[in-house]
Scaffold this motif. Structure first.
Motif, PDB file in Angstrom:
ATOM      1  N   GLN A 147       0.867  -1.176   0.000  1.00  0.00           N
ATOM      2  CA  GLN A 147       0.000   0.000   0.000  1.00  0.00           C
ATOM      3  C   GLN A 147       0.901   1.223   0.000  1.00  0.00           C
ATOM      4  O   GLN A 147       1.757   1.367   0.875  1.00  0.00           O
ATOM      5  N   ALA A 148       0.729   2.074  -0.989  1.00  0.00           N
ATOM      6  CA  ALA A 148       1.439   3.346  -1.045  1.00  0.00           C
ATOM      7  C   ALA A 148       0.521   4.396  -0.430  1.00  0.00           C
ATOM      8  O   ALA A 148      -0.676   4.416  -0.711  1.00  0.00           O
ATOM      9  N   THR A 149       1.086   5.253   0.410  1.00  0.00           N
ATOM     10  CA  THR A 149       0.289   6.251   1.127  1.00  0.00           C
ATOM     11  C   THR A 149       0.951   7.613   1.059  1.00  0.00           C
ATOM     12  O   THR A 149       2.170   7.731   1.187  1.00  0.00           O
ATOM     13  N   SER A 150       0.123   8.648   0.892  1.00  0.00           N
ATOM     14  CA  SER A 150       0.534  10.037   1.052  1.00  0.00           C
ATOM     15  C   SER A 150      -0.342  10.613   2.164  1.00  0.00           C
ATOM     16  O   SER A 150      -1.553  10.720   2.003  1.00  0.00           O
ATOM     17  N   ARG A 151       0.259  10.962   3.288  1.00  0.00           N
ATOM     18  CA  ARG A 151      -0.512  11.520   4.398  1.00  0.00           C
ATOM     19  C   ARG A 151      -0.962  12.939   4.119  1.00  0.00           C
ATOM     20  O   ARG A 151      -2.041  13.342   4.507  1.00  0.00           O
ATOM     21  N   PHE A 152      -0.129  13.726   3.462  1.00  0.00           N
ATOM     22  CA  PHE A 152      -0.422  15.139   3.295  1.00  0.00           C
ATOM     23  C   PHE A 152      -1.259  15.427   2.064  1.00  0.00           C
ATOM     24  O   PHE A 152      -1.925  16.439   1.997  1.00  0.00           O
ATOM     25  N   ASN A 153      -1.208  14.556   1.080  1.00  0.00           N
ATOM     26  CA  ASN A 153      -2.068  14.694  -0.099  1.00  0.00           C
ATOM     27  C   ASN A 153      -3.295  13.790   0.002  1.00  0.00           C
ATOM     28  O   ASN A 153      -4.096  13.731  -0.918  1.00  0.00           O
ATOM     29  N   HIS A 154      -3.413  13.063   1.099  1.00  0.00           N
ATOM     30  CA  HIS A 154      -4.598  12.274   1.444  1.00  0.00           C
ATOM     31  C   HIS A 154      -4.969  11.221   0.400  1.00  0.00           C
ATOM     32  O   HIS A 154      -6.094  11.197  -0.098  1.00  0.00           O
ATOM     33  N   TRP A 155      -4.028  10.333   0.076  1.00  0.00           N
ATOM     34  CA  TRP A 155      -4.383   9.215  -0.796  1.00  0.00           C
ATOM     35  C   TRP A 155      -3.670   7.956  -0.337  1.00  0.00           C
ATOM     36  O   TRP A 155      -2.648   8.002   0.332  1.00  0.00           O
ATOM     37  N   GLN A 156      -4.283   6.815  -0.686  1.00  0.00           N
ATOM     38  CA  GLN A 156      -3.709   5.487  -0.489  1.00  0.00           C
ATOM     39  C   GLN A 156      -3.996   4.684  -1.742  1.00  0.00           C
ATOM     40  O   GLN A 156      -5.065   4.825  -2.331  1.00  0.00           O
ATOM     41  N   GLN A 157      -3.046   3.845  -2.122  1.00  0.00           N
ATOM     42  CA  GLN A 157      -3.230   3.024  -3.306  1.00  0.00           C
ATOM     43  C   GLN A 157      -2.634   1.645  -3.055  1.00  0.00           C
ATOM     44  O   GLN A 157      -1.474   1.543  -2.667  1.00  0.00           O
ATOM     45  N   GLN A 158      -3.440   0.608  -3.252  1.00  0.00           N
ATOM     46  CA  GLN A 158      -2.915  -0.745  -3.142  1.00  0.00           C
ATOM     47  C   GLN A 158      -2.281  -1.137  -4.459  1.00  0.00           C
ATOM     48  O   GLN A 158      -2.838  -0.885  -5.531  1.00  0.00           O
ATOM     49  N   LEU A 159      -1.086  -1.731  -4.373  1.00  0.00           N
ATOM     50  CA  LEU A 159      -0.321  -2.110  -5.546  1.00  0.00           C
ATOM     51  C   LEU A 159      -0.007  -3.591  -5.514  1.00  0.00           C
ATOM     52  O   LEU A 159       0.320  -4.141  -4.457  1.00  0.00           O
ATOM     53  N   THR A 160      -0.088  -4.236  -6.667  1.00  0.00           N
ATOM     54  CA  THR A 160       0.218  -5.657  -6.806  1.00  0.00           C
ATOM     55  C   THR A 160       1.216  -5.824  -7.950  1.00  0.00           C
ATOM     56  O   THR A 160       1.491  -4.868  -8.690  1.00  0.00           O
ATOM     57  N   PRO A 161       1.782  -7.025  -8.147  1.00  0.00           N
ATOM     58  CA  PRO A 161       2.791  -7.217  -9.191  1.00  0.00           C
ATOM     59  C   PRO A 161       2.330  -6.692 -10.553  1.00  0.00           C
ATOM     60  O   PRO A 161       1.207  -6.913 -10.983  1.00  0.00           O
TER      61      PRO A 161
END
Length: 164
Positions: free
Chosen positions: A66-80
């Motif tokens: 999971q990639a997260t940006s706390r200050f830009n308020h996003w999360q993205q799950q990543l797979t191969p």
């Protein structure tokens, strides 16, 4: 032409797993691009940081992160097979949300420069907002106040111990 065989290069142990630098300048100057393999143990996270100048591409080789940006308020799950592109100034950290080790190929330009990485936290030590008193917290998107007009300047102030 230059060929490097990095199959026997050492893994640098980190709190989240490890990393292996695949490119390295022999001139003492940063390469225009560097390549790095990241290993994330299950449940572990990288440091929360951003880069002043570096644009980065992260290609997931194995695992679930999971990639997260706390200050830009996003999360993205990543797979191969997923590729995440981050511009300079975008805060981020990665967490292995899978049951097995995850591996990510990181491509960054310009290459590694020690003063380019601005950390907000390390695993186990979190910073809820950007450091310094030059950030407004009453808006959905954090914005700079006073005479500080960029994240880069704010970060330089922070590194120098100066509040704007």
């Amino acid at each position: 032409m230059k060929i490097n065989n990095n199959s026997n290069s050492d893994w640098l142990t980190t709190l989240y797993g490890g990393q292996r630098l695949l490119t390295q300048s022999d001139t003492g100057m940063p390469e225009q691009v560097d390549l790095k393999l990241l290993r994330l143990h299950s449940g572990k996270s990288t440091s929360h940081h951003f880069h002043l100048h570096r644009k980065s591409w992260f290609y997931v080789l194995s695992g679930q992160v999971q990639a997260t940006s706390r200050f830009n308020h996003w999360q993205q799950q990543l797979t191969p097979g997923d590729l995440l592109t981050l511009d300079a100034g975008e805060d981020h950290f990665f967490t292995n949300i899978g049951a097995t080790e995850a591996q990510i190929l990181e491509i960054g330009s310009p290459g590694h420069m020690s003063r380019d990485k601005i950390p907000f936290s390390a695993p186990g030590r979190q910073c809820p907002v950007p450091p310094g008193r030059f950030w407004r917290h009453d808006q959905p998107c954090k914005s700079l106040i006073a005479e500080v007009l960029s994240r880069e300047t704010a970060s330089h102030c922070h590194v120098s111990g100066v509040d704007a």
